[in-house]
Design a protein around this motif. Structure first.
Motif, PDB file in Angstrom:
ATOM      1  N   TRP A   1       9.015  90.276  61.333  1.00 46.66           N
ATOM      2  CA  TRP A   1      10.436  89.935  61.158  1.00 46.66           C
ATOM      3  C   TRP A   1      11.263  91.193  60.905  1.00 46.66           C
ATOM      4  O   TRP A   1      12.364  91.347  61.436  1.00 46.66           O
ATOM      5  N   GLN A   2      10.732  92.120  60.123  1.00 50.30           N
ATOM      6  CA  GLN A   2      11.446  93.366  59.863  1.00 50.30           C
ATOM      7  C   GLN A   2      11.640  94.159  61.151  1.00 50.30           C
ATOM      8  O   GLN A   2      12.718  94.709  61.409  1.00 50.30           O
ATOM      9  N   ALA A   3      10.609  94.221  61.981  1.00 49.72           N
ATOM     10  CA  ALA A   3      10.699  94.953  63.243  1.00 49.72           C
ATOM     11  C   ALA A   3      11.729  94.319  64.177  1.00 49.72           C
ATOM     12  O   ALA A   3      12.477  95.017  64.873  1.00 49.72           O
ATOM     13  N   LYS A   4      11.769  92.988  64.190  1.00 49.65           N
ATOM     14  CA  LYS A   4      12.730  92.296  65.051  1.00 49.65           C
ATOM     15  C   LYS A   4      14.154  92.581  64.585  1.00 49.65           C
ATOM     16  O   LYS A   4      15.059  92.821  65.401  1.00 49.65           O
ATOM     17  N   LYS A   5      14.379  92.560  63.274  1.00 56.38           N
ATOM     18  CA  LYS A   5      15.715  92.885  62.752  1.00 56.38           C
ATOM     19  C   LYS A   5      16.082  94.322  63.073  1.00 56.38           C
ATOM     20  O   LYS A   5      17.229  94.617  63.440  1.00 56.38           O
ATOM     21  N   ALA A   6      15.126  95.232  62.927  1.00 58.32           N
ATOM     22  CA  ALA A   6      15.410  96.650  63.184  1.00 58.32           C
ATOM     23  C   ALA A   6      15.786  96.877  64.644  1.00 58.32           C
ATOM     24  O   ALA A   6      16.705  97.646  64.947  1.00 58.32           O
TER      25      ALA A   6
ATOM     26  N   ASN B   1       9.798  89.477  51.605  1.00 57.89           N
ATOM     27  CA  ASN B   1      10.275  90.819  51.981  1.00 57.89           C
ATOM     28  C   ASN B   1       9.653  91.882  51.076  1.00 57.89           C
ATOM     29  O   ASN B   1      10.131  92.108  49.959  1.00 57.89           O
ATOM     30  N   PRO B   2       8.595  92.573  51.537  1.00 58.12           N
ATOM     31  CA  PRO B   2       7.988  93.629  50.724  1.00 58.12           C
ATOM     32  C   PRO B   2       8.664  94.986  50.910  1.00 58.12           C
ATOM     33  O   PRO B   2       8.182  95.993  50.407  1.00 58.12           O
ATOM     34  N   PHE B   3       9.795  95.024  51.641  1.00 60.98           N
ATOM     35  CA  PHE B   3      10.447  96.283  51.980  1.00 60.98           C
ATOM     36  C   PHE B   3      11.655  96.597  51.092  1.00 60.98           C
ATOM     37  O   PHE B   3      12.266  97.650  51.244  1.00 60.98           O
TER      38      PHE B   3
END
Length: 408
Positions: free
Chosen positions: A45-50, A88-90
């Motif tokens: 999910w983080q990669a898709k948002k980025a 969200n671990p980021f």
């Protein structure tokens, strides 16, 4: 306060909403209790948002952001919360650590770390708290000593505690003591470290919630290059303040079952008099208090959003969020379990109301009242910096660290 979106904000909200409808996960991923949830789902999910520029909207375009304004980030967060996104671990890395690296590191270091962190490829942790320091970051005793071989390298030895996510972090920022003869705020230096270094040992702390989100971290002869230093030697307190300011924003609230979920549960529970628990006058008074607190927090956030919308710098009201929200979360969870009576001991998500959300609130809220500054620290900040009350007397202000009892 202006509660309405401007035409530009409304257009951005519509754009974000459409993107989320097309791309956000359709079903929830259950957190694994270790602080990271399903790591594969979180990273995807983080990669898709980025890739779409939504990972860190306010960051410059050359770093992978949109170069947007803070209110656009608020709008995205509001809309994202309407979808079953993975844990969200980021947050610590993108909200605290990487901004510090970007502020104080050289161009090569920034180029190395910003992109991978933004895309969720690397995770960061913040190594500040120590066993003898509590919320006093300047009481750090973990030492960094220059190697006497002309290399300029440093050797770090010491211990940190309550480090969130250290067990799955790739890198971290650590504040160290580099001058024992200086007062405690003037003898610290910050570095970034590789968490895979063999001299770094991470020991998860088993929490009463069943998870191990916090950790002890031990440094034994960890050698770091001078290029890993963030800021000037002995200027670590200044660097720490940048991180802590970002931390206040990143942990400004508390998530958990709220007053509306409590009220819904109370409608379906029968009290000792045979009537719905919601008919109990004492319980209704508590609900009213929680509602007023929740509305106060909402409108305090609205004040911040209004300032951002007008291009202004928000005031110190953001310091209020966590000290109120975390306490309310604990009170509400405790009262919910009391209301459930003997069934309050059943925490099985398949059987308990709201899949055990009230139980989770009771178990996690004490940690939230410590994380990001204890209640006492935050109340001091509010008293001194918001209300303008006299500051605490600090007798150690100009004393060499080696002469303090905790500095021996």
């Amino acid at each position: 306060m202006d509660f309405n979106d401007t035409p530009e904000e409304a257009a951005y909200r519509a754009e974000v909403r459409a993107w989320l409808e097309a791309n956000a996960p359709k079903s929830a991923v259950v957190d694994d209790g270790e602080g990271g949830g399903s790591m594969a789902a979180s990273k995807a999910w983080q990669a898709k948002k980025a890739a779409a520029g939504y990972a860190c909207i306010t960051w410059p375009k050359e770093w992978g952001g949109q170069g947007g304004n803070p209110l656009q980030q608020v709008i995205f967060n509001q809309e994202e919360a309407n979808h079953p996104i993975p844990p969200n671990p980021f947050t610590i890395g993108l909200g605290m650590c990487v901004p510090t690296v970007a502020t104080f590191a050289d161009a090569e270091t920034k180029a190395r770390f910003v992109g991978p962190a933004l895309r969720g490829e690397e995770i960061w942790c913040q190594l500040f708290s120590e066993p003898s320091g509590g919320s006093d970051v300047a009481a750090a005793r973990t030492k960094a000593v220059r190697v006497d071989d002309g290399s300029g390298d440093w050797i770090i030895d010491g211990q940190k505690v309550w480090t969130t996510g250290a067990q799955f972090s790739n890198f971290g920022i650590v504040v160290t003591r580099t001058d024992m003869d200086a007062p405690k705020h003037k003898g610290m230096t910050m570095f970034w470290v590789d968490m895979s270094d063999p001299g770094i040992e991470v020991r998860p702390i088993h929490q009463m919630s069943g998870g191990s989100g916090f950790n002890e971290v031990f440094f034994t002869g960890v050698r770091v290059k001078d290029s890993q230093r963030l800021g000037a030697v002995n200027d670590g307190w200044k660097v720490s303040l940048v991180t802590l300011m970002n931390e206040r924003l990143a942990v400004g609230g508390a998530s958990g079952a709220g007053w509306s979920q409590f009220m819904e549960a109370a409608r379906g529970i029968t009290g000792v008099d045979g009537r719905p628990a919601l008919k109990d006058q004492a319980l209704r008074e508590k609900l009213a208090d929680w509602y007023v607190q929740a509305e106060g927090l909402k409108h305090t956030r609205n004040r911040t959003m209004t300032a951002l919308s007008r291009g202004q710098t928000p005031g110190p009201e953001s310091s209020i969020g966590k000290v109120v929200a975390a306490t309310q979360m604990q009170d509400l969870g405790n009262e919910a379990l009391e209301m459930l009576d003997q069934y309050g001991i059943i925490s099985d998500p398949e059987l308990a109301p709201l899949r055990g959300a009230f139980h989770a609130s009771v178990m996690s809220s004490p940690g939230l009242r410590i994380a990001g500054g204890t209640d006492e620290i935050l109340r001091n900040i509010i008293a001194e910096r918001v209300l303008g009350l006299p500051g605490d007397i600090r007798v150690d202000k100009d004393v060499a660290f080696k002469d303090l009892p905790t500095g021996r």
